[in-house]
Design a protein around this motif. Structure first.
Motif, PDB file in Angstrom:
ATOM      1  N   ARG A  38     -24.162   1.634  35.645  1.00 38.85           N
ATOM      2  CA  ARG A  38     -24.009   0.512  36.572  1.00 38.85           C
ATOM      3  C   ARG A  38     -24.050  -0.819  35.816  1.00 38.85           C
ATOM      4  O   ARG A  38     -23.259  -1.730  36.088  1.00 38.85           O
ATOM      5  CB  ARG A  38     -25.122   0.546  37.632  1.00 38.85           C
ATOM      6  N   ALA A  39     -24.941  -0.937  34.841  1.00 37.81           N
ATOM      7  CA  ALA A  39     -25.023  -2.176  34.058  1.00 37.81           C
ATOM      8  C   ALA A  39     -23.753  -2.382  33.232  1.00 37.81           C
ATOM      9  O   ALA A  39     -23.234  -3.510  33.132  1.00 37.81           O
ATOM     10  CB  ALA A  39     -26.246  -2.134  33.145  1.00 37.81           C
ATOM     11  N   ASP A  40     -23.229  -1.297  32.639  1.00 43.38           N
ATOM     12  CA  ASP A  40     -21.986  -1.397  31.861  1.00 43.38           C
ATOM     13  C   ASP A  40     -20.809  -1.800  32.744  1.00 43.38           C
ATOM     14  O   ASP A  40     -19.980  -2.630  32.349  1.00 43.38           O
ATOM     15  CB  ASP A  40     -21.674  -0.070  31.160  1.00 43.38           C
ATOM     16  N   ASP A  41     -20.735  -1.210  33.937  1.00 34.85           N
ATOM     17  CA  ASP A  41     -19.647  -1.554  34.851  1.00 34.85           C
ATOM     18  C   ASP A  41     -19.723  -3.027  35.286  1.00 34.85           C
ATOM     19  O   ASP A  41     -18.705  -3.717  35.360  1.00 34.85           O
ATOM     20  CB  ASP A  41     -19.676  -0.643  36.087  1.00 34.85           C
ATOM     21  N   ALA A  42     -20.945  -3.508  35.559  1.00 36.61           N
ATOM     22  CA  ALA A  42     -21.108  -4.911  35.955  1.00 36.61           C
ATOM     23  C   ALA A  42     -20.710  -5.832  34.803  1.00 36.61           C
ATOM     24  O   ALA A  42     -20.048  -6.855  35.012  1.00 36.61           O
ATOM     25  CB  ALA A  42     -22.551  -5.183  36.380  1.00 36.61           C
ATOM     26  N   ARG A  43     -21.097  -5.478  33.581  1.00 34.12           N
ATOM     27  CA  ARG A  43     -20.741  -6.292  32.418  1.00 34.12           C
ATOM     28  C   ARG A  43     -19.223  -6.283  32.183  1.00 34.12           C
ATOM     29  O   ARG A  43     -18.636  -7.316  31.881  1.00 34.12           O
ATOM     30  CB  ARG A  43     -21.492  -5.768  31.185  1.00 34.12           C
ATOM     31  N   ASP A  44     -18.600  -5.120  32.352  1.00 36.52           N
ATOM     32  CA  ASP A  44     -17.136  -5.061  32.184  1.00 36.52           C
ATOM     33  C   ASP A  44     -16.418  -5.884  33.250  1.00 36.52           C
ATOM     34  O   ASP A  44     -15.413  -6.546  32.960  1.00 36.52           O
ATOM     35  CB  ASP A  44     -16.663  -3.601  32.239  1.00 36.52           C
ATOM     36  N   LEU A  50     -14.073 -13.314  33.302  1.00 34.38           N
ATOM     37  CA  LEU A  50     -14.035 -14.427  32.350  1.00 34.38           C
ATOM     38  C   LEU A  50     -12.749 -14.420  31.526  1.00 34.38           C
ATOM     39  O   LEU A  50     -12.183 -15.478  31.235  1.00 34.38           O
ATOM     40  CB  LEU A  50     -15.260 -14.370  31.434  1.00 34.38           C
ATOM     41  N   GLN A  51     -12.274 -13.230  31.149  1.00 35.85           N
ATOM     42  CA  GLN A  51     -11.021 -13.151  30.388  1.00 35.85           C
ATOM     43  C   GLN A  51      -9.851 -13.646  31.230  1.00 35.85           C
ATOM     44  O   GLN A  51      -8.942 -14.301  30.728  1.00 35.85           O
ATOM     45  CB  GLN A  51     -10.776 -11.719  29.906  1.00 35.85           C
ATOM     46  N   GLN A  53     -10.070 -15.975  33.535  1.00 42.68           N
ATOM     47  CA  GLN A  53     -10.175 -17.435  33.537  1.00 42.68           C
ATOM     48  C   GLN A  53      -9.663 -18.019  32.230  1.00 42.68           C
ATOM     49  O   GLN A  53      -8.973 -19.052  32.229  1.00 42.68           O
ATOM     50  CB  GLN A  53     -11.629 -17.856  33.778  1.00 42.68           C
ATOM     51  N   ILE A  54      -9.979 -17.374  31.114  1.00 42.94           N
ATOM     52  CA  ILE A  54      -9.510 -17.861  29.805  1.00 42.94           C
ATOM     53  C   ILE A  54      -7.993 -17.787  29.723  1.00 42.94           C
ATOM     54  O   ILE A  54      -7.334 -18.718  29.253  1.00 42.94           O
ATOM     55  CB  ILE A  54     -10.171 -17.050  28.670  1.00 42.94           C
ATOM     56  N   ASP A  55      -7.429 -16.684  30.196  1.00 44.99           N
ATOM     57  CA  ASP A  55      -5.966 -16.534  30.163  1.00 44.99           C
ATOM     58  C   ASP A  55      -5.279 -17.586  31.033  1.00 44.99           C
ATOM     59  O   ASP A  55      -4.268 -18.167  30.633  1.00 44.99           O
ATOM     60  CB  ASP A  55      -5.569 -15.127  30.615  1.00 44.99           C
ATOM     61  N   ALA A  56      -5.830 -17.839  32.219  1.00 45.35           N
ATOM     62  CA  ALA A  56      -5.239 -18.849  33.103  1.00 45.35           C
ATOM     63  C   ALA A  56      -5.329 -20.233  32.456  1.00 45.35           C
ATOM     64  O   ALA A  56      -4.357 -21.007  32.498  1.00 45.35           O
ATOM     65  CB  ALA A  56      -5.954 -18.844  34.456  1.00 45.35           C
ATOM     66  N   SER A  57      -6.449 -20.531  31.841  1.00 47.14           N
ATOM     67  CA  SER A  57      -6.604 -21.826  31.168  1.00 47.14           C
ATOM     68  C   SER A  57      -5.630 -21.952  30.002  1.00 47.14           C
ATOM     69  O   SER A  57      -5.037 -23.019  29.787  1.00 47.14           O
ATOM     70  CB  SER A  57      -8.042 -21.980  30.681  1.00 47.14           C
ATOM     71  N   ALA A  58      -5.444 -20.878  29.246  1.00 48.84           N
ATOM     72  CA  ALA A  58      -4.514 -20.911  28.121  1.00 48.84           C
ATOM     73  C   ALA A  58      -3.077 -21.127  28.599  1.00 48.84           C
ATOM     74  O   ALA A  58      -2.306 -21.864  27.967  1.00 48.84           O
ATOM     75  CB  ALA A  58      -4.616 -19.618  27.321  1.00 48.84           C
ATOM     76  N   GLN A  59      -2.721 -20.499  29.709  1.00 47.15           N
ATOM     77  CA  GLN A  59      -1.376 -20.696  30.252  1.00 47.15           C
ATOM     78  C   GLN A  59      -1.179 -22.141  30.725  1.00 47.15           C
ATOM     79  O   GLN A  59      -0.113 -22.730  30.503  1.00 47.15           O
ATOM     80  CB  GLN A  59      -1.124 -19.716  31.395  1.00 47.15           C
ATOM     81  N   GLN A  60      -2.190 -22.713  31.354  1.00 47.44           N
ATOM     82  CA  GLN A  60      -2.078 -24.103  31.791  1.00 47.44           C
ATOM     83  C   GLN A  60      -1.950 -25.040  30.590  1.00 47.44           C
ATOM     84  O   GLN A  60      -1.153 -25.977  30.606  1.00 47.44           O
ATOM     85  CB  GLN A  60      -3.307 -24.502  32.623  1.00 47.44           C
ATOM     86  N   HIS A  61      -2.724 -24.783  29.564  1.00 46.96           N
ATOM     87  CA  HIS A  61      -2.650 -25.616  28.354  1.00 46.96           C
ATOM     88  C   HIS A  61      -1.275 -25.488  27.690  1.00 46.96           C
ATOM     89  O   HIS A  61      -0.706 -26.487  27.243  1.00 46.96           O
ATOM     90  CB  HIS A  61      -3.740 -25.212  27.369  1.00 46.96           C
ATOM     91  N   GLN A  62      -0.747 -24.273  27.630  1.00 43.89           N
ATOM     92  CA  GLN A  62       0.567 -24.064  27.023  1.00 43.89           C
ATOM     93  C   GLN A  62       1.652 -24.791  27.814  1.00 43.89           C
ATOM     94  O   GLN A  62       2.550 -25.411  27.227  1.00 43.89           O
ATOM     95  CB  GLN A  62       0.869 -22.565  26.944  1.00 43.89           C
ATOM     96  N   ALA A  63       1.571 -24.751  29.136  1.00 48.15           N
ATOM     97  CA  ALA A  63       2.556 -25.453  29.963  1.00 48.15           C
ATOM     98  C   ALA A  63       2.449 -26.963  29.747  1.00 48.15           C
ATOM     99  O   ALA A  63       3.466 -27.668  29.636  1.00 48.15           O
ATOM    100  CB  ALA A  63       2.348 -25.113  31.439  1.00 48.15           C
TER     101      ALA A  63
END
Length: 132
Positions: A38-44, A50-51, A53-63
């Motif tokens: 359960r702890a591993d699933d919550a962490r994943d 978070l990944q 959010q990072i991908d969306a931010s990177a796409q906005q920065h690239q645009a």
């Protein structure tokens, strides 16, 4: 016969106690593994969020970067560099100067300093000029 019966009852209770202990260890291990899963699933799940959010931010920065590069025009300027002093000079030494350099080299190399072959008749007027 009662001794045998008591001994059998004691042996049976020991076996039941050992079996209960083994079952308790197995049940505890299963519970710990379930809690770890359960702890591993919550962490994943948190990592995936978070990944994302990072991908969306990177796409906005690239645009935004593409838009900025489209609006910017780069201008290159070239200029000439003038060198005012020469790098190499054509300087000749007279015989006295060559003799002094040979003597300094011999002293630096630990060789015995030889006496000059002959003394100069008169000091040089100045450095020798190259022939043209």
């Amino acid at each position: 016969m009662s001794v045998r019966l008591a001994l059998a009852a004691a042996l049976a209770s020991c076996l039941i106690g050992i079996a209960g202990f083994a079952y308790g260890i197995h049940a505890g291990t299963a519970q710990e593994q379930a809690a770890q899963k359960r702890a591993d699933d919550a962490r994943d799940a948190e990592r995936a969020k978070l990944q994302g959010q990072i991908d969306a931010s990177a796409q906005q920065h690239q645009a935004a970067e593409y838009a900025r590069q489209g609006a910017v025009r780069e201008i290159y300027h070239e200029s000439q560099k003038v060198i005012e002093r020469p790098v190499y000079r054509n300087v000749c030494l007279d015989a006295d100067g060559v003799r002094l350099l040979d003597r300094a080299a011999a002293t630096a190399n630990g060789e015995p300093v030889a006496n000059s072959v002959g003394a100069a008749g008169a000091p040089a007027d100045g450095p020798a000029q190259p022939q043209r």
